[in-house]
Scaffold this motif. Structure first.
Motif, PDB file in Angstrom:
ATOM      1  N   ALA A  46       2.058  -1.663 -19.847  1.00  0.00           N
ATOM      2  CA  ALA A  46       2.061  -1.561 -18.387  1.00  0.00           C
ATOM      3  C   ALA A  46       0.968  -0.613 -17.897  1.00  0.00           C
ATOM      4  O   ALA A  46       0.275  -0.894 -16.906  1.00  0.00           O
ATOM      5  N   PHE A  47       0.763   0.514 -18.585  1.00  0.00           N
ATOM      6  CA  PHE A  47      -0.262   1.464 -18.149  1.00  0.00           C
ATOM      7  C   PHE A  47      -1.670   0.910 -18.355  1.00  0.00           C
ATOM      8  O   PHE A  47      -2.571   1.188 -17.553  1.00  0.00           O
ATOM      9  N   VAL A  48      -1.871   0.142 -19.414  1.00  0.00           N
ATOM     10  CA  VAL A  48      -3.171  -0.512 -19.582  1.00  0.00           C
ATOM     11  C   VAL A  48      -3.423  -1.480 -18.431  1.00  0.00           C
ATOM     12  O   VAL A  48      -4.527  -1.555 -17.878  1.00  0.00           O
ATOM     13  N   LEU A  49      -2.385  -2.216 -18.045  1.00  0.00           N
ATOM     14  CA  LEU A  49      -2.524  -3.138 -16.915  1.00  0.00           C
ATOM     15  C   LEU A  49      -2.823  -2.388 -15.620  1.00  0.00           C
ATOM     16  O   LEU A  49      -3.601  -2.861 -14.786  1.00  0.00           O
ATOM     17  N   PHE A  50      -2.216  -1.209 -15.434  1.00  0.00           N
ATOM     18  CA  PHE A  50      -2.526  -0.386 -14.265  1.00  0.00           C
ATOM     19  C   PHE A  50      -4.028  -0.136 -14.165  1.00  0.00           C
ATOM     20  O   PHE A  50      -4.613  -0.179 -13.080  1.00  0.00           O
ATOM     21  N   ALA A  51      -4.639   0.159 -15.297  1.00  0.00           N
ATOM     22  CA  ALA A  51      -6.056   0.515 -15.292  1.00  0.00           C
ATOM     23  C   ALA A  51      -6.952  -0.649 -14.879  1.00  0.00           C
ATOM     24  O   ALA A  51      -8.057  -0.433 -14.386  1.00  0.00           O
ATOM     25  N   TYR A  52      -6.458  -1.883 -15.049  1.00  0.00           N
ATOM     26  CA  TYR A  52      -7.300  -3.057 -14.776  1.00  0.00           C
ATOM     27  C   TYR A  52      -6.906  -3.843 -13.525  1.00  0.00           C
ATOM     28  O   TYR A  52      -7.706  -4.628 -13.022  1.00  0.00           O
ATOM     29  N   LEU A  53      -5.689  -3.653 -13.018  1.00  0.00           N
ATOM     30  CA  LEU A  53      -5.189  -4.576 -11.987  1.00  0.00           C
ATOM     31  C   LEU A  53      -4.855  -3.915 -10.650  1.00  0.00           C
ATOM     32  O   LEU A  53      -4.123  -4.502  -9.863  1.00  0.00           O
ATOM     33  N   MET A  54      -5.342  -2.720 -10.385  1.00  0.00           N
ATOM     34  CA  MET A  54      -5.007  -2.070  -9.115  1.00  0.00           C
ATOM     35  C   MET A  54      -6.000  -2.452  -8.017  1.00  0.00           C
ATOM     36  O   MET A  54      -6.625  -1.605  -7.394  1.00  0.00           O
ATOM     37  N   HIS A  55      -6.136  -3.737  -7.761  1.00  0.00           N
ATOM     38  CA  HIS A  55      -7.114  -4.194  -6.772  1.00  0.00           C
ATOM     39  C   HIS A  55      -6.487  -4.605  -5.450  1.00  0.00           C
ATOM     40  O   HIS A  55      -7.197  -4.887  -4.491  1.00  0.00           O
ATOM     41  N   SER A  56      -5.166  -4.673  -5.399  1.00  0.00           N
ATOM     42  CA  SER A  56      -4.485  -5.072  -4.167  1.00  0.00           C
ATOM     43  C   SER A  56      -3.118  -4.418  -4.118  1.00  0.00           C
ATOM     44  O   SER A  56      -2.594  -3.928  -5.136  1.00  0.00           O
ATOM     45  N   PHE A  76       2.141   9.424  -9.426  1.00  0.00           N
ATOM     46  CA  PHE A  76       2.245   9.724  -8.004  1.00  0.00           C
ATOM     47  C   PHE A  76       1.245  10.764  -7.521  1.00  0.00           C
ATOM     48  O   PHE A  76       1.273  11.162  -6.361  1.00  0.00           O
ATOM     49  N   VAL A  77       0.376  11.214  -8.406  1.00  0.00           N
ATOM     50  CA  VAL A  77      -0.822  11.896  -7.943  1.00  0.00           C
ATOM     51  C   VAL A  77      -1.833  10.862  -7.454  1.00  0.00           C
ATOM     52  O   VAL A  77      -2.597  11.095  -6.518  1.00  0.00           O
ATOM     53  N   VAL A  78      -1.815   9.670  -8.068  1.00  0.00           N
ATOM     54  CA  VAL A  78      -2.830   8.652  -7.833  1.00  0.00           C
ATOM     55  C   VAL A  78      -2.407   7.596  -6.815  1.00  0.00           C
ATOM     56  O   VAL A  78      -3.166   7.244  -5.902  1.00  0.00           O
ATOM     57  N   ILE A  79      -1.189   7.055  -6.959  1.00  0.00           N
ATOM     58  CA  ILE A  79      -0.796   5.865  -6.201  1.00  0.00           C
ATOM     59  C   ILE A  79      -0.784   6.066  -4.680  1.00  0.00           C
ATOM     60  O   ILE A  79      -1.294   5.199  -3.952  1.00  0.00           O
ATOM     61  N   PRO A  80      -0.209   7.149  -4.134  1.00  0.00           N
ATOM     62  CA  PRO A  80      -0.192   7.261  -2.663  1.00  0.00           C
ATOM     63  C   PRO A  80      -1.583   7.213  -2.043  1.00  0.00           C
ATOM     64  O   PRO A  80      -1.798   6.547  -1.019  1.00  0.00           O
ATOM     65  N   THR A  81      -2.543   7.896  -2.669  1.00  0.00           N
ATOM     66  CA  THR A  81      -3.904   7.881  -2.146  1.00  0.00           C
ATOM     67  C   THR A  81      -4.518   6.490  -2.246  1.00  0.00           C
ATOM     68  O   THR A  81      -5.209   6.029  -1.324  1.00  0.00           O
ATOM     69  N   ARG A  82      -4.266   5.794  -3.356  1.00  0.00           N
ATOM     70  CA  ARG A  82      -4.814   4.448  -3.523  1.00  0.00           C
ATOM     71  C   ARG A  82      -4.250   3.494  -2.462  1.00  0.00           C
ATOM     72  O   ARG A  82      -4.971   2.656  -1.916  1.00  0.00           O
ATOM     73  N   LEU A  83      -2.961   3.621  -2.142  1.00  0.00           N
ATOM     74  CA  LEU A  83      -2.368   2.770  -1.104  1.00  0.00           C
ATOM     75  C   LEU A  83      -2.975   3.063   0.264  1.00  0.00           C
ATOM     76  O   LEU A  83      -3.201   2.150   1.068  1.00  0.00           O
ATOM     77  N   LEU A  84      -3.260   4.335   0.542  1.00  0.00           N
ATOM     78  CA  LEU A  84      -3.935   4.678   1.802  1.00  0.00           C
ATOM     79  C   LEU A  84      -5.327   4.054   1.858  1.00  0.00           C
ATOM     80  O   LEU A  84      -5.750   3.558   2.908  1.00  0.00           O
ATOM     81  N   GLU A  85      -6.022   4.084   0.746  1.00  0.00           N
ATOM     82  CA  GLU A  85      -7.360   3.490   0.707  1.00  0.00           C
ATOM     83  C   GLU A  85      -7.321   1.984   0.950  1.00  0.00           C
ATOM     84  O   GLU A  85      -8.323   1.395   1.374  1.00  0.00           O
ATOM     85  N   MET A  86      -6.154   1.370   0.691  1.00  0.00           N
ATOM     86  CA  MET A  86      -5.988  -0.062   0.953  1.00  0.00           C
ATOM     87  C   MET A  86      -5.421  -0.323   2.340  1.00  0.00           C
ATOM     88  O   MET A  86      -4.924  -1.409   2.630  1.00  0.00           O
ATOM     89  N   ASN A  87      -5.470   0.719   3.181  1.00  0.00           N
ATOM     90  CA  ASN A  87      -5.059   0.622   4.589  1.00  0.00           C
ATOM     91  C   ASN A  87      -3.575   0.347   4.776  1.00  0.00           C
ATOM     92  O   ASN A  87      -3.171  -0.263   5.767  1.00  0.00           O
ATOM     93  N   LEU A  88      -2.762   0.819   3.831  1.00  0.00           N
ATOM     94  CA  LEU A  88      -1.313   0.765   4.011  1.00  0.00           C
ATOM     95  C   LEU A  88      -0.861   2.141   4.483  1.00  0.00           C
ATOM     96  O   LEU A  88      -0.940   3.114   3.731  1.00  0.00           O
ATOM     97  N   PRO A  89      -0.393   2.282   5.740  1.00  0.00           N
ATOM     98  CA  PRO A  89       0.020   3.592   6.258  1.00  0.00           C
ATOM     99  C   PRO A  89       1.129   4.201   5.412  1.00  0.00           C
ATOM    100  O   PRO A  89       1.959   3.472   4.832  1.00  0.00           O
ATOM    101  N   SER A  90       1.161   5.513   5.349  1.00  0.00           N
ATOM    102  CA  SER A  90       2.129   6.196   4.487  1.00  0.00           C
ATOM    103  C   SER A  90       3.568   5.850   4.838  1.00  0.00           C
ATOM    104  O   SER A  90       4.427   5.776   3.956  1.00  0.00           O
ATOM    105  N   GLU A  91       3.850   5.618   6.141  1.00  0.00           N
ATOM    106  CA  GLU A  91       5.226   5.292   6.526  1.00  0.00           C
ATOM    107  C   GLU A  91       5.668   3.922   6.029  1.00  0.00           C
ATOM    108  O   GLU A  91       6.849   3.576   6.081  1.00  0.00           O
TER     109      GLU A  91
END
Length: 404
Positions: free
Chosen positions: A292-302, A233-248
């Motif tokens: 699961a964490f290895v998959l995180f490193a490769y599949l966070m494209h959407s 949760f240091v990483v995911i919220p910022t990544r979701l914002l970068e994908m144009n998903l508003p924080s709310e």
């Protein structure tokens, strides 16, 4: 309660477990409700653009908790569970109000440290262990784990909404008020532990509890698990914002993931407990999270990929969150459960701190993908350390014995 139904909880056991799980959940709300929104809010504060400082502010809660868990756990062995729990909740509430009144990241850092100084986890889990039979202790600890997971799910939904209504300072103030409410629950709702369990008998030296080969494997595990939670949760919220998903709208991703974790958690725990295979299930889930964490490193494209991966994460996290404290309670000496759980919760909260600080540092210096590779490696180290872990012995205590 009859001998023919040893796996059923008595009304007193249910009341104790549910009310203490509620207190635990209210305290954890102080951690969880900030996770989805703080990295975004911190950008408005001086120094808040530094990912390392954001991670440090998230993690300082865990460091303060970790430093004080052993003293609080040992104090609960000596002075009683309830007084220690109430004192810890008062400290937590004070820290919440300090953070609510702060206009800088350093002020929030100090408030978060005070929140963490209310280190009641060991006392709460020891209280549960005192009050229920070993046949149902996994079920009682699963209630704590479920309450944590439910708190997390609720936090993910309400945090953006509350942030929009009252701002992050308002969220801090709310957690302070909830801590005060939890004091009333501890005082007037939670049944007292059985009298014969309140008096501390002669116990082992603390060094033996700290270095016990079985317990240390579980302590390593809770450190790794919570370090990975904060790092995510240091990483995911910022990544979701970068994908144009508003924080709310982030809860659209988080809530299904946590729900999936709940659905899978219950049958795994029931099966493991009935067959006496909780350690085997724990090892399988550790391996599952490594993948699961290895998959995180490769599949966070959407957004869909992140939602799927978070679902995998919370399946594993919820199972382990319920399993680990029950194993600690079963393996620790009865006269030193408060101390053993204090050590356990110390490592848990050091993990929260390490995950926030290291996750922020690695993300700043390298990338989000590097954070997830680090988490996968940490899981492998935990799996290696757990190889020698044995299943706890079955209890010989009679169904009504702990309740006299």
């Amino acid at each position: 309660m009859t001998q023919s139904a040893p796996w059923r909880m008595t009304p007193r056991e249910k009341k104790t477990s549910i009310s203490l799980a509620g207190i635990f959940a209210l305290r954890m709300l102080g951690l969880f409700v900030i996770l989805p929104v703080f990295a975004i809010y911190a950008r408005e504060l001086p120094g808040g653009n530094d990912e390392f400082m954001v991670g440090l502010t998230l993690g300082i809660y865990g460091l303060a908790q970790g430093i004080l868990q052993i003293p609080f756990g040992a104090a609960s062995d000596r002075f009683g569970r309830k007084p220690v729990i109430i004192a810890g909740l008062l400290i937590f509430a004070f820290g919440s109000f300090i953070a609510a009144c702060s206009g800088s990241i350093w002020g929030i850092f100090f408030g978060r440290a005070l929140q963490g100084a209310g280190a009641i986890s060991a006392a709460v889990t020891a209280f549960i262990s005192d009050s229920v039979r070993e046949e149902v202790i996994t079920k009682a600890m699963a209630m704590v784990g479920a309450s944590i997971g439910l708190t997390f799910a609720v936090s993910l939904v309400i945090a953006p909404l509350l942030s929009d209504l009252w701002g992050v300072p308002g969220i801090f103030a709310l957690t302070g008020l909830l801590a005060l409410a939890a004091i009333l629950v501890a005082k007037f709702v939670v049944p007292d532990a059985p009298q014969h369990l309140r008096t501390k008998t002669s116990g082992k030296p603390w060094q033996e509890i700290l270095l016990d080969h079985q317990l240390i494997r579980l302590n390593i595990g809770i450190f790794v698990l919570h370090a990975c939670l904060t790092a995510v949760f240091v990483v995911i919220p910022t990544r979701l914002l970068e994908m144009n998903l508003p924080s709310e709208h982030h809860w659209w991703v988080y809530l299904p993931a946590v729900t999936a974790g709940f659905i899978v958690m219950a049958p795994l725990i029931i099966m493991g407990e009935k067959r006496g295979k909780m350690v085997r299930i724990m090892k399988l889930v550790i391996g599952f999270l490594t993948v699961a964490f290895v998959l995180f490193a490769y599949l966070m494209h959407s957004i869909w990929e992140i939602a799927f991966l978070l679902g995998l994460f919370f399946v594993g996290f919820n199972v382990l969150e319920a399993t680990l404290p029950s194993l600690i309670s079963k393996m620790a000496p009865k006269s030193d459960k408060g101390l053993a759980l204090g050590i356990y919760n110390t490592l848990q909260n050091f993990g929260l701190f390490a995950g926030g600080a290291l996750g922020g540092f690695i993300a700043r210096e390298w990338s989000a993908e590097a954070v997830f590779f680090t988490c996968a490696f940490a899981m492998l180290l935990w799996l290696a350390s757990a190889i020698g872990l044995k299943e706890p012995e079955r209890s010989s205590r009679k169904p009504g014995e702990a309740l006299t």
